[in-house]
Scaffold this motif. Sequence first.
Motif, PDB file in Angstrom:
ATOM      1  N   GLU A  93       0.899  -1.147   0.122  1.00 36.48           N
ATOM      2  CA  GLU A  93      -0.001   0.035  -0.089  1.00 36.48           C
ATOM      3  C   GLU A  93       0.852   1.183   0.032  1.00 36.48           C
ATOM      4  O   GLU A  93       1.974   1.262   0.397  1.00 36.48           O
ATOM      5  CB  GLU A  93      -0.875   0.089   1.228  1.00 36.48           C
ATOM      6  N   LEU A  94       0.272   2.299  -0.364  1.00 36.41           N
ATOM      7  CA  LEU A  94       1.023   3.454  -0.600  1.00 36.41           C
ATOM      8  C   LEU A  94       1.281   4.349   0.897  1.00 36.41           C
ATOM      9  O   LEU A  94       0.407   4.338   1.684  1.00 36.41           O
ATOM     10  CB  LEU A  94       0.202   4.592  -1.513  1.00 36.41           C
ATOM     11  N   TYR A  95       2.578   4.744   1.064  1.00 40.42           N
ATOM     12  CA  TYR A  95       2.900   5.317   2.194  1.00 40.42           C
ATOM     13  C   TYR A  95       3.398   6.614   1.724  1.00 40.42           C
ATOM     14  O   TYR A  95       4.280   6.543   0.783  1.00 40.42           O
ATOM     15  CB  TYR A  95       3.507   4.671   3.302  1.00 40.42           C
ATOM     16  N   THR A  96       3.434   7.706   2.633  1.00 40.70           N
ATOM     17  CA  THR A  96       4.216   8.942   2.159  1.00 40.70           C
ATOM     18  C   THR A  96       4.924   9.487   3.219  1.00 40.70           C
ATOM     19  O   THR A  96       4.500   9.036   4.611  1.00 40.70           O
ATOM     20  CB  THR A  96       3.063  10.026   1.757  1.00 40.70           C
ATOM     21  N   LEU A  97       5.918  10.240   2.938  1.00 46.34           N
ATOM     22  CA  LEU A  97       6.745  10.730   4.185  1.00 46.34           C
ATOM     23  C   LEU A  97       6.781  12.333   3.587  1.00 46.34           C
ATOM     24  O   LEU A  97       6.983  12.565   2.710  1.00 46.34           O
ATOM     25  CB  LEU A  97       8.073  10.078   4.295  1.00 46.34           C
ATOM     26  N   GLY A  98       6.746  13.154   4.552  1.00 41.53           N
ATOM     27  CA  GLY A  98       6.804  14.540   4.259  1.00 41.53           C
ATOM     28  C   GLY A  98       5.961  15.494   5.032  1.00 41.53           C
ATOM     29  O   GLY A  98       5.149  14.896   5.744  1.00 41.53           O
ATOM     30  N   PRO A  99       6.279  16.640   4.994  1.00 36.43           N
ATOM     31  CA  PRO A  99       7.173  17.434   4.458  1.00 36.43           C
ATOM     32  C   PRO A  99       8.343  17.237   5.091  1.00 36.43           C
ATOM     33  O   PRO A  99       8.570  17.557   6.419  1.00 36.43           O
ATOM     34  CB  PRO A  99       6.641  18.724   4.619  1.00 36.43           C
ATOM     35  N   ILE A 100       9.589  17.086   4.366  1.00 36.68           N
ATOM     36  CA  ILE A 100      10.975  16.748   4.789  1.00 36.68           C
ATOM     37  C   ILE A 100      11.768  18.076   4.549  1.00 36.68           C
ATOM     38  O   ILE A 100      11.740  18.703   3.240  1.00 36.68           O
ATOM     39  CB  ILE A 100      11.580  15.587   4.158  1.00 36.68           C
ATOM     40  N   ALA A 101      12.286  18.908   5.202  1.00 38.86           N
ATOM     41  CA  ALA A 101      13.022  20.105   5.006  1.00 38.86           C
ATOM     42  C   ALA A 101      14.093  19.784   4.363  1.00 38.86           C
ATOM     43  O   ALA A 101      14.879  18.907   4.715  1.00 38.86           O
ATOM     44  CB  ALA A 101      13.255  20.737   6.482  1.00 38.86           C
ATOM     45  N   VAL A 102      14.430  20.500   3.250  1.00 36.55           N
ATOM     46  CA  VAL A 102      15.523  20.342   2.398  1.00 36.55           C
ATOM     47  C   VAL A 102      16.250  21.771   1.993  1.00 36.55           C
ATOM     48  O   VAL A 102      15.598  22.721   2.029  1.00 36.55           O
ATOM     49  CB  VAL A 102      15.189  19.474   1.148  1.00 36.55           C
ATOM     50  N   ASP A 104      -0.350   4.378 -13.137  1.00 41.84           N
ATOM     51  CA  ASP A 104      -1.563   4.445 -12.257  1.00 41.84           C
ATOM     52  C   ASP A 104      -2.111   5.695 -12.052  1.00 41.84           C
ATOM     53  O   ASP A 104      -1.611   6.201 -10.826  1.00 41.84           O
ATOM     54  CB  ASP A 104      -1.407   3.177 -11.056  1.00 41.84           C
ATOM     55  N   ARG A 105      -2.909   6.158 -12.584  1.00 37.68           N
ATOM     56  CA  ARG A 105      -3.422   7.505 -12.521  1.00 37.68           C
ATOM     57  C   ARG A 105      -3.830   7.700 -11.428  1.00 37.68           C
ATOM     58  O   ARG A 105      -3.849   8.807 -10.415  1.00 37.68           O
ATOM     59  CB  ARG A 105      -4.484   7.615 -13.723  1.00 37.68           C
ATOM     60  N   THR A 106      -4.823   6.572 -10.681  1.00 36.93           N
ATOM     61  CA  THR A 106      -5.359   6.838  -9.509  1.00 36.93           C
ATOM     62  C   THR A 106      -4.334   6.892  -8.259  1.00 36.93           C
ATOM     63  O   THR A 106      -4.613   7.439  -7.223  1.00 36.93           O
ATOM     64  CB  THR A 106      -6.599   5.648  -9.306  1.00 36.93           C
ATOM     65  N   LEU A 107      -3.593   5.973  -8.097  1.00 33.41           N
ATOM     66  CA  LEU A 107      -2.555   6.027  -7.404  1.00 33.41           C
ATOM     67  C   LEU A 107      -1.872   7.311  -7.300  1.00 33.41           C
ATOM     68  O   LEU A 107      -1.747   8.093  -6.145  1.00 33.41           O
ATOM     69  CB  LEU A 107      -1.404   5.115  -7.446  1.00 33.41           C
ATOM     70  N   ARG A 108      -1.474   7.900  -8.219  1.00 32.82           N
ATOM     71  CA  ARG A 108      -0.722   9.290  -8.554  1.00 32.82           C
ATOM     72  C   ARG A 108      -1.713  10.299  -7.933  1.00 32.82           C
ATOM     73  O   ARG A 108      -1.305  11.087  -7.217  1.00 32.82           O
ATOM     74  CB  ARG A 108      -0.526   9.492  -9.956  1.00 32.82           C
ATOM     75  N   SER A 109      -2.851  10.267  -8.289  1.00 29.52           N
ATOM     76  CA  SER A 109      -3.845  11.130  -7.718  1.00 29.52           C
ATOM     77  C   SER A 109      -3.996  11.164  -6.466  1.00 29.52           C
ATOM     78  O   SER A 109      -4.056  12.069  -5.432  1.00 29.52           O
ATOM     79  CB  SER A 109      -5.290  11.009  -8.263  1.00 29.52           C
ATOM     80  N   GLU A 110      -3.966   9.881  -5.597  1.00 27.83           N
ATOM     81  CA  GLU A 110      -4.101   9.733  -4.184  1.00 27.83           C
ATOM     82  C   GLU A 110      -2.904  10.471  -3.420  1.00 27.83           C
ATOM     83  O   GLU A 110      -3.021  11.149  -2.604  1.00 27.83           O
ATOM     84  CB  GLU A 110      -4.159   8.171  -3.887  1.00 27.83           C
ATOM     85  N   PHE A 111      -1.672  10.081  -4.211  1.00 25.09           N
ATOM     86  CA  PHE A 111      -0.525  10.596  -3.636  1.00 25.09           C
ATOM     87  C   PHE A 111      -0.608  12.218  -3.663  1.00 25.09           C
ATOM     88  O   PHE A 111      -0.186  12.988  -2.678  1.00 25.09           O
ATOM     89  CB  PHE A 111       0.908  10.275  -4.324  1.00 25.09           C
ATOM     90  N   MET A 112      -0.804  12.744  -4.750  1.00 26.86           N
ATOM     91  CA  MET A 112      -0.935  14.204  -4.805  1.00 26.86           C
ATOM     92  C   MET A 112      -1.907  14.884  -3.850  1.00 26.86           C
ATOM     93  O   MET A 112      -1.564  15.869  -3.491  1.00 26.86           O
ATOM     94  CB  MET A 112      -1.319  14.598  -6.405  1.00 26.86           C
ATOM     95  N   THR A 113      -2.980  14.155  -3.660  1.00 24.68           N
ATOM     96  CA  THR A 113      -4.078  14.496  -2.804  1.00 24.68           C
ATOM     97  C   THR A 113      -3.481  14.644  -1.470  1.00 24.68           C
ATOM     98  O   THR A 113      -3.650  15.581  -0.442  1.00 24.68           O
ATOM     99  CB  THR A 113      -5.417  13.939  -2.827  1.00 24.68           C
ATOM    100  N   LEU A 114      -2.552  13.572  -1.129  1.00 21.89           N
ATOM    101  CA  LEU A 114      -2.048  13.737   0.425  1.00 21.89           C
ATOM    102  C   LEU A 114      -1.198  14.690   0.563  1.00 21.89           C
ATOM    103  O   LEU A 114      -1.269  15.421   1.601  1.00 21.89           O
ATOM    104  CB  LEU A 114      -1.566  12.272   0.486  1.00 21.89           C
ATOM    105  N   VAL A 115      -0.312  14.978  -0.541  1.00 19.76           N
ATOM    106  CA  VAL A 115       0.702  15.994  -0.407  1.00 19.76           C
ATOM    107  C   VAL A 115      -0.081  17.341  -0.467  1.00 19.76           C
ATOM    108  O   VAL A 115       0.257  18.383   0.563  1.00 19.76           O
ATOM    109  CB  VAL A 115       1.496  15.901  -1.812  1.00 19.76           C
ATOM    110  N   LYS A 116      -1.004  17.605  -0.908  1.00 22.58           N
ATOM    111  CA  LYS A 116      -1.749  18.954  -1.085  1.00 22.58           C
ATOM    112  C   LYS A 116      -2.283  19.212   0.140  1.00 22.58           C
ATOM    113  O   LYS A 116      -2.443  20.450   0.677  1.00 22.58           O
ATOM    114  CB  LYS A 116      -2.743  18.977  -2.052  1.00 22.58           C
ATOM    115  N   ASP A 117      -2.802  18.141   0.843  1.00 23.93           N
ATOM    116  CA  ASP A 117      -3.576  18.410   2.262  1.00 23.93           C
ATOM    117  C   ASP A 117      -2.345  18.915   3.318  1.00 23.93           C
ATOM    118  O   ASP A 117      -2.833  19.081   4.514  1.00 23.93           O
ATOM    119  CB  ASP A 117      -4.327  17.343   2.501  1.00 23.93           C
TER     120      ASP A 117
END
Length: 238
Positions: free
Chosen positions: A114-123, A223-236
Motif C-alpha cells: 500500500e502507498l505510504y508517504t513521508l513529508g514534508p521533509i525540510a531540504v 496508475d493515475r488513481t495512485l498518482r492522484s491519491e499521492f498528490m491529494t495527500l501532499v496537497k492536504d
Amino acid sequence: MSFTQTKSEAPGTGFLMSSTQAIRERLRDAGASFAANANIAEYLLPGDIEVIQAEVERHVQGVLEALVIDTSRDHNTKATAKRIARMYVREVFAGRFEPAPEVTDFPNASGLNELYTLGPIAVRSTCSHHLVPMTGRMWVGVVPGEKVIGISKFARLANWIMSRPHIQEEAAVMLADELERRILPKGLAVIVRMQHQCMIWRGVREDDTIMITSIMRGAFRDDRTLRSEFMTLVKDQP
C-alpha cells in the motif's frame, strides 16, 4: 579502491605537500566525475579534507582582498575566510566529500504493497550557478517492493544528496535514483518545492516564486488513481 597520494613541493619550503591539484589529477586518472553535484568521497585520502579546506580559505581570503575588504583591521572579517571555508567543506557542501550515510534495509516480510508517504521533509541546497541557497520541502511516496528502510533514513539521504551545489531538477532525479536503488520499490514519487535565493537575493527579486519538481516512477507513473491519491495527500499537508 586504492590510490597513490600525489604530492607537490610547497613553494620556498622544500617540503612536499598535498594540494587540490593533486586530488583533481587523481580523479581524472580514475575517470571520476568531480562536477559540482558529484560525490568524490571514494577518491579522497586521509588528510585531503584538511587540504581542501585550507586551500578554500586561501582563495576566499583572496576574494575578500579583491573586494577591497580590510580583513587585517576590521574585526568583523578577520576570520571570515576561515569560517567560509569550514562552512563550505564541512557543512553546505559536505555531501560532496562525505560517504553516503549508513542505511540498513529490511525485507518486506509482511508483503506491504500500500502507498505510504513521508513529508514534508525540510531540504536545503545551493544553486550551482550563483552558489546561493535553495530551501524548501520535499515529499516522498512509496509503494514497497522487496525492501523497506526506516523513515529517518529518507531525510538523511536527502540531506546527503542536497548538500552539494545543484540545479533543482538534477537534485530531485539524483535523490529518486538513490532511493530507487536502495529500496527497489514498486512505485516511487518525489516532489520537491524550493525557493531560490538567486531569484530573491539578486536578479529580478521575485520574493514568492516557488519551483516544484515532480518525479513519478513505476506504479505512480502507470496508475493515475495512485498518482492522484499521492498528490491529494501532499496537497492536504501544510
